[in-house]
Design an enzyme around this catalytic site. Structure first.
Site, mmCIF file in Angstrom:
data_model
loop_
_atom_site.group_PDB
_atom_site.id
_atom_site.type_symbol
_atom_site.label_atom_id
_atom_site.label_comp_id
_atom_site.label_asym_id
_atom_site.label_seq_id
_atom_site.Cartn_x
_atom_site.Cartn_y
_atom_site.Cartn_z
ATOM 1 N N GLN A 167 35.050 48.235 43.928
ATOM 2 C CA GLN A 167 34.796 47.809 42.548
ATOM 3 C C GLN A 167 33.324 47.947 42.149
ATOM 4 O O GLN A 167 33.004 47.927 40.966
ATOM 5 C CB GLN A 167 35.242 46.351 42.336
ATOM 6 C CG GLN A 167 36.749 46.178 42.392
ATOM 7 C CD GLN A 167 37.143 44.734 42.189
ATOM 8 O OE1 GLN A 167 37.125 43.946 43.117
ATOM 9 N NE2 GLN A 167 37.472 44.362 40.961
ATOM 10 N N GLY A 184 37.235 36.858 43.694
ATOM 11 C CA GLY A 184 37.262 37.890 44.718
ATOM 12 C C GLY A 184 36.686 39.182 44.183
ATOM 13 O O GLY A 184 36.706 39.432 42.973
ATOM 14 N N HIS A 207 45.256 40.738 47.114
ATOM 15 C CA HIS A 207 44.774 41.503 45.952
ATOM 16 C C HIS A 207 43.519 42.303 46.328
ATOM 17 O O HIS A 207 43.408 43.487 46.007
ATOM 18 C CB HIS A 207 44.491 40.513 44.806
ATOM 19 C CG HIS A 207 43.837 41.092 43.584
ATOM 20 N ND1 HIS A 207 44.390 40.988 42.324
ATOM 21 C CD2 HIS A 207 42.671 41.762 43.417
ATOM 22 C CE1 HIS A 207 43.588 41.587 41.445
ATOM 23 N NE2 HIS A 207 42.530 42.053 42.080
ATOM 24 N N GLU A 208 42.604 41.656 47.034
ATOM 25 C CA GLU A 208 41.348 42.337 47.400
ATOM 26 C C GLU A 208 41.583 43.431 48.441
ATOM 27 O O GLU A 208 40.993 44.510 48.357
ATOM 28 C CB GLU A 208 40.307 41.330 47.908
ATOM 29 C CG GLU A 208 39.908 40.241 46.915
ATOM 30 C CD GLU A 208 39.554 40.765 45.533
ATOM 31 O OE1 GLU A 208 39.037 41.891 45.415
ATOM 32 O OE2 GLU A 208 39.824 40.052 44.541
ATOM 33 N N CYS A 253 41.776 40.683 37.221
ATOM 34 C CA CYS A 253 40.920 41.517 38.056
ATOM 35 C C CYS A 253 39.639 41.800 37.288
ATOM 36 O O CYS A 253 39.680 42.105 36.096
ATOM 37 C CB CYS A 253 41.643 42.828 38.371
ATOM 38 S SG CYS A 253 40.692 43.944 39.405
ATOM 39 N N LEU A 254 38.507 41.711 37.983
ATOM 40 C CA LEU A 254 37.228 41.951 37.307
ATOM 41 C C LEU A 254 37.109 43.403 36.834
ATOM 42 O O LEU A 254 36.312 43.689 35.949
ATOM 43 C CB LEU A 254 36.060 41.597 38.238
ATOM 44 C CG LEU A 254 35.943 40.105 38.587
ATOM 45 C CD1 LEU A 254 34.809 39.874 39.580
ATOM 46 C CD2 LEU A 254 35.730 39.254 37.337
ATOM 47 N N HIS A 288 42.710 46.593 46.953
ATOM 48 C CA HIS A 288 41.633 47.416 46.389
ATOM 49 C C HIS A 288 41.132 48.446 47.408
ATOM 50 O O HIS A 288 40.749 49.553 47.048
ATOM 51 C CB HIS A 288 40.434 46.548 45.976
ATOM 52 C CG HIS A 288 40.530 45.982 44.585
ATOM 53 N ND1 HIS A 288 40.576 46.779 43.459
ATOM 54 C CD2 HIS A 288 40.561 44.703 44.126
ATOM 55 C CE1 HIS A 288 40.639 46.005 42.369
ATOM 56 N NE2 HIS A 288 40.634 44.740 42.752
HETATM 57 ZN ZN ZN Z 1 40.796 43.096 41.508
#
Ligand code: ZN
Length: 174
Positions: A50, A45, A136-137, A94-95, A140
């Site tokens: 991000q 995701g 989660h996304e 998380c990226l 963000h």
């Molecule tokens: Zn994340």
């Protein structure tokens, strides 16, 4: 085109993202870049903040099984409209917070409404990993990271690690 992913801590990751009011071809291209960036990372995701874009846009694909067809989803203005009382615990990553994983408890099932790439409204109930990932996304988009669910001490420790990682990466680039 691959987009650089912001690393926590970054003020752009803490902002409330703006709703998408005009679904332009530019924004469709961003969604496609985000999917490419997510698969390349690899991740399941990615949210627009991000990559430094403060828009309510997320992409995800939680198909993990070998041989199963991928299911890339791009969601504009995604919204959780119902969530189960039943919860589930997943070890999240998380990226924007590389190599850190921690258990987070969230509703096990969520119903999400969003606008797709054609501007059409969609609604679907997600379970399992999909439910965790979509929550989660969407977090963000509200400037919230999964480490915000952890105890302050743990969160501070992770943030310090990330500050160090960013410093090292900046040095490598110099
Ligand atoms: Zn994340």
């Amino acid at each position: 085109m691959l987009r650089p992913i912001l690393i926590h801590p970054d003020p752009r990751l803490k902002k409330l993202a703006d709703p998408v009011t005009d679904l332009s071809d530019d924004l469709r291209a961003v969604a496609s870049d985000m999917l490419e960036t997510m698969y390349d990372a690899p991740g399941i995701g990615l949210a627009a903040p991000q990559i430094g874009l403060s828009k309510r846009l997320i992409v995800l694909d939680c198909v993990k099984a070998e041989g199963e067809a991928p299911r890339p989803l791009a969601m504009f203005n995604p919204e959780v409209i119902a969530s189960s009382d039943e919860t589930s615990v997943y070890e999240e990553g998380c990226l924007s917070i590389p190599e850190i994983y921690a258990e987070v408890t969230r509703p096990a099932e969520v119903e999400v409404r969003w606008m797709d790439l054609d501007g059409k409204e969609n609604q679907e109930v997600f379970t399992g990993l999909w439910a965790t990932c979509v929550q989660h996304e969407i977090d963000h988009l509200d400037g919230k990271l999964f480490i915000d669910y952890l105890k302050p001490l743990k969160r501070q420790m992770i943030t310090r690690k990330m500050v160090k990682l960013k410093r090292e990466r900046a040095r490598e680039k110099a």
